[in-house]
Design an enzyme around this catalytic site. Structure first.
Site, short mmCIF file in Angstrom:
data_model
loop_
_atom_site.label_atom_id
_atom_site.label_comp_id
_atom_site.label_asym_id
_atom_site.label_seq_id
_atom_site.Cartn_x
_atom_site.Cartn_y
_atom_site.Cartn_z
CB ILE A 134 -7.91 3.34 10.25
CG1 ILE A 134 -7.57 3.05 8.79
CG2 ILE A 134 -6.75 4.00 10.99
CD1 ILE A 134 -7.23 4.29 7.96
CE1 TYR A 160 0.82 1.56 4.25
CE2 TYR A 160 1.02 -0.82 4.37
CZ TYR A 160 1.28 0.43 4.90
OH TYR A 160 2.00 0.56 6.06
CE1 TYR A 211 -4.00 5.81 12.16
CE2 TYR A 211 -4.11 6.86 10.00
CZ TYR A 211 -3.73 5.81 10.80
OH TYR A 211 -3.08 4.73 10.25
CG PHE A 241 -4.40 4.18 2.79
CD1 PHE A 241 -3.12 3.74 3.11
CD2 PHE A 241 -5.09 4.94 3.71
CE1 PHE A 241 -2.56 4.04 4.34
CE2 PHE A 241 -4.55 5.24 4.94
CZ PHE A 241 -3.28 4.79 5.26
CG PHE A 275 0.81 9.22 5.53
CD1 PHE A 275 0.55 8.03 6.20
CD2 PHE A 275 -0.19 9.74 4.72
CE1 PHE A 275 -0.66 7.38 6.06
CE2 PHE A 275 -1.42 9.10 4.59
CZ PHE A 275 -1.65 7.92 5.26
CG ASP A 276 3.06 3.68 6.20
OD1 ASP A 276 4.20 3.27 5.91
OD2 ASP A 276 2.28 3.06 6.93
#
Length: 139
Positions: free
Chosen positions: A72, A44, A98, A115, A54-55
């Site tokens: 989440i 992902y 979040y 995502f 961010f990831d």
């Protein structure tokens, strides 16, 4: 406003909870997560509204594996919308991500996220465990 804009794109759908998504590749409809305890293996990339990554499991060079009840809410819901081998894009309102607290320095309070997720594998929680017979050797 950003989520409303994403919702207008071709092929994009919205769930009752407010999750906006697009199935890019359906994958195997016969192998899907159905239970919140199912374990998924994914690749992902997560970005903020402005496109900042961010990831990313791709950047780390390894897949991620987790039960759907440990992520989440948008992931718990979204991973059930695509089959093994499929790819989905999730546009997530803050309350399904979040929320007010955000996450670390990268994700601010009440921030909507995107995502792109590739579902590599699914292990159903109710899958029968096949135990190998161990030979007992008497000494």
């Amino acid at each position: 406003a950003w989520l409303a804009k994403m919702e207008k794109k071709a092929g994009v759908k919205k769930t009752e909870s407010g999750l906006v998504y697009k199935v890019v590749k359906a994958g195997d409809e016969n192998v899907k997560a159905t239970d919140d305890r199912d374990v998924v293996v994914v690749h992902y990339k997560g970005t903020t509204e402005d496109g900042k990554v961010f990831d990313s499991s791709y950047d780390r060079g390894e897949t991620a594996e987790f039960p759907l009840n440990h992520v989440i809410p948008a992931w718990t819901e979204g991973m059930k919308l695509v089959g093994k081998g499929g790819t989905i894009i999730l546009w997530i309102p803050a309350e399904l991500a979040y929320g007010e607290q955000g996450a670390g320095q990268a994700i601010g309070p009440n921030e909507a996220l995107e995502f792109e997720v590739e579902l590599i594998d699914v292990t159903p929680v109710n899958q029968p465990v096949v135990e190998e017979a161990n030979e007992v050797v008497a000494e």
